[in-house]
Enzyme design. Structure first.
Site, mmCIF file in Angstrom:
data_model
loop_
_atom_site.group_PDB
_atom_site.id
_atom_site.type_symbol
_atom_site.label_atom_id
_atom_site.label_comp_id
_atom_site.label_asym_id
_atom_site.label_seq_id
_atom_site.Cartn_x
_atom_site.Cartn_y
_atom_site.Cartn_z
ATOM 1 N N GLN A 51 -7.557 17.365 28.072
ATOM 2 C CA GLN A 51 -6.753 18.275 27.255
ATOM 3 C C GLN A 51 -7.646 19.246 26.480
ATOM 4 O OE1 GLN A 51 -3.360 18.453 27.277
ATOM 5 N NE2 GLN A 51 -3.414 20.129 25.810
ATOM 6 N N LYS A 72 3.367 14.359 28.820
ATOM 7 C CA LYS A 72 2.861 14.249 30.198
ATOM 8 C C LYS A 72 2.939 12.805 30.670
ATOM 9 C CE LYS A 72 -0.236 18.180 29.697
ATOM 10 N NZ LYS A 72 -1.530 18.607 29.166
ATOM 11 N N ASP A 90 -5.572 20.322 36.961
ATOM 12 C CA ASP A 90 -5.408 21.505 36.114
ATOM 13 C C ASP A 90 -5.837 22.774 36.858
ATOM 14 O OD1 ASP A 90 -4.336 21.235 33.524
ATOM 15 O OD2 ASP A 90 -6.151 20.255 32.780
HETATM 16 N N1 GUN Z 1 -4.207 23.109 26.727
HETATM 17 C C1 GUN Z 1 -3.215 24.037 26.793
HETATM 18 N N2 GUN Z 1 -2.730 24.131 28.054
HETATM 19 C C2 GUN Z 1 -3.425 23.245 28.800
HETATM 20 C C3 GUN Z 1 -3.385 22.877 30.178
HETATM 21 O O1 GUN Z 1 -2.595 23.398 30.981
HETATM 22 N N3 GUN Z 1 -4.269 21.923 30.554
HETATM 23 C C4 GUN Z 1 -5.148 21.355 29.699
HETATM 24 N N4 GUN Z 1 -5.975 20.430 30.171
HETATM 25 N N5 GUN Z 1 -5.216 21.667 28.415
HETATM 26 C C5 GUN Z 1 -4.365 22.618 27.969
#
Ligand code: GUN
Length: 294
Positions: A97, A53, A120
Site C-alpha cells: 500500500q 480489499k 498493482d
Molecule cells: N494507494 C493509492 N492507490 C493505490 C493503489 O492502487 N495501490 C497501492 N498499492 N497503493 C495505493
C-alpha cells in the site's frame, strides 16, 4: 442537462460476482487465488483501503493475507516481507500500500515484487508491457476500473477525445496508456494535462471524456466542461466540515453538483471509481493465478 450517474458500487459488485464465479471454478481444481496486502504504518485512509480489499477477497472466495508493519519498520524489513511473499505459493498477488513512510524508497520496494505477482501493475516490467499492449500486463486497478466503467456503461471511447488531468504513476499515466490501446475502452485520442499545462480550462473544454486525477478537492469546475461530456472523478479528498459528526466529508476532484448540470454522465464520490478499483484488483489476482498455471 442533468448527468447520468455512473454507479461504481453496482458495477463493482457485478465484477466481483464474476470474479467469484471464476474463483469457484478454479477452487474446484484445488487451489484458490491469494492476495497479500502489506501496510506500513497506520495512515487511516490506507488502513480503510486495505481492510476493504481483504474483505472483498474473502467475499470472492479468495485467500487473503494482510501483513502490517510498524511505521518505523526498516526498508530491509519490508524487502524481506516482499521476498517471503514472492516465494509463497499460496500468494498470487502482492500489493504494497502506498504511500510508504518517507524513510523507505518506494521505487526499490515496488521493483522487488515478482512481476508475475505485481497485481498493482507498478513494476517497470508491467508498465512496459502495458505501454506496448502486451495482454499479460497487470493493469493498475484504478484506471482499469475507469476503463471498465466506460465499457460497461456503453460510453464509446473510439475516436473520442479523452483528457486525463494528472500524470501520476498510479492513475494518470496508465489511464492514458489504456485509452490509446487498440480494443474496447481504447482507441481514444488522449491528452494528458498536469500542473504545468498552459490554459488548462481550454484543454479540458475539448474533452469528450474527462478523467480527473489530481488530488485537489473540487478543482474541476463547470466552466471547464464541454456540455454533454462524460466526467470521471478519480479524486477522493477529505475536506473539513464542522456540520457533520466526523468533522470532515469526502469530495472528489470535480465540483460535483455544478458539473453534473453540464455533463452527460458523471461518477459520484464516494461510490464511483473507488469500488471499481477493488473489483479490478481481485480481477488482477485471478489473472495472476491463471497466468501462473498456464
Ligand atoms: N494507494 C493509492 N492507490 C493505490 C493503489 O492502487 N495501490 C497501492 N498499492 N497503493 C495505493
Amino acid at each position: 442537462m442533468s448527468a447520468k450517474i455512473l454507479d461504481g458500487v453496482a458495477l463493482g459488485k457485478t465484477i466481483r460476482a464474476e470474479v467469484a464465479v471464476a474463483v469457484g471454478r478454479l477452487s474446484g481444481n484445488g487451489g484458490k487465488p491469494g492476495l497479500a496486502a502489506v501496510l506500513v504504518g497506520e495512515d487511516p485512509a490506507s488502513a480503510v483501503y486495505v481492510r476493504s480489499k481483504g474483505k472483498a477477497c474473502e467475499e470472492a472466495g479468495m485467500h487473503s493475507v494482510t501483513v502490517r508493519l510498524p511505521a518505523d519498520a526498516s526498508e530491509a524489513e519490508l524487502l524481506d516481507t516482499v521476498d517471503r511473499l514472492n516465494a509463497d505459493p499460496r500468494i498470487h498477488g502482492i500489493l504494497v500500500q502506498l504511500p510508504l513512510p518517507k524513510h523507505i524508497n518506494s521505487e526499490k520496494v515496488l521493483r522487488r515484487i515478482d512481476p508475475t505477482k505485481d497485481v498493482d501493475g507498478f513494476h517497470p516490467i508491467n508498465v512496459g508491457k502495458l505501454v506496448i499492449g502486451d495482454k499479460t500486463a497487470f493493469r493498475p486497478a484504478t484506471p482499469y476500473g475507469v476503463q471498465q466503467m466506460l465499457i460497461r456503461s456503453g460510453i464509446e471511447t473510439k475516436g473520442a477525445h479523452a483528457v486525463v488531468v494528472g500524470r501520476s504513476n498510479i492513475v494518470g499515466r496508465p489511464m492514458a496508456n489504456l485509452l490509446i490501446q487498440d480494443g474496447p475502452g481504447g482507441n481514444a485520442t488522449v491528452t494528458v494535462c498536469h500542473s504545468r499545462t498552459r490554459d488548462l480550462p481550454a484543454v479540458t473544454r475539448g474533452a469528450d471524456i474527462l478523467v480527473a486525477a489530481i488530488g485537489k478537492p473540487e478543482f474541476i469546475t463547470a466552466d471547464m466542461i464541454r456540455p454533454g461530456a462524460v466526467v470521471i472523478d478519480v479524486g477522493i479528498n477529505r475536506v473539513d466540515d464542522a456540520s457533520v459528526p466526523k468533522g470532515y466529508r469526502l469530495v472528489g476532484d470535480v465540483a460535483y453538483a455544478p458539473v453534473a448540470e453540464v455533463a452527460s454522465a458523471i461518477t459520484p464520490v464516494p461510490g464511483g471509481v473507488g469500488p471499481m478499483t477493488i473489483a479490478m484488483l481481485l480481477q488482477n489476482t485471478l489473472q495472476a493465478m491463471e497466468q501462473m498455471e498456464r
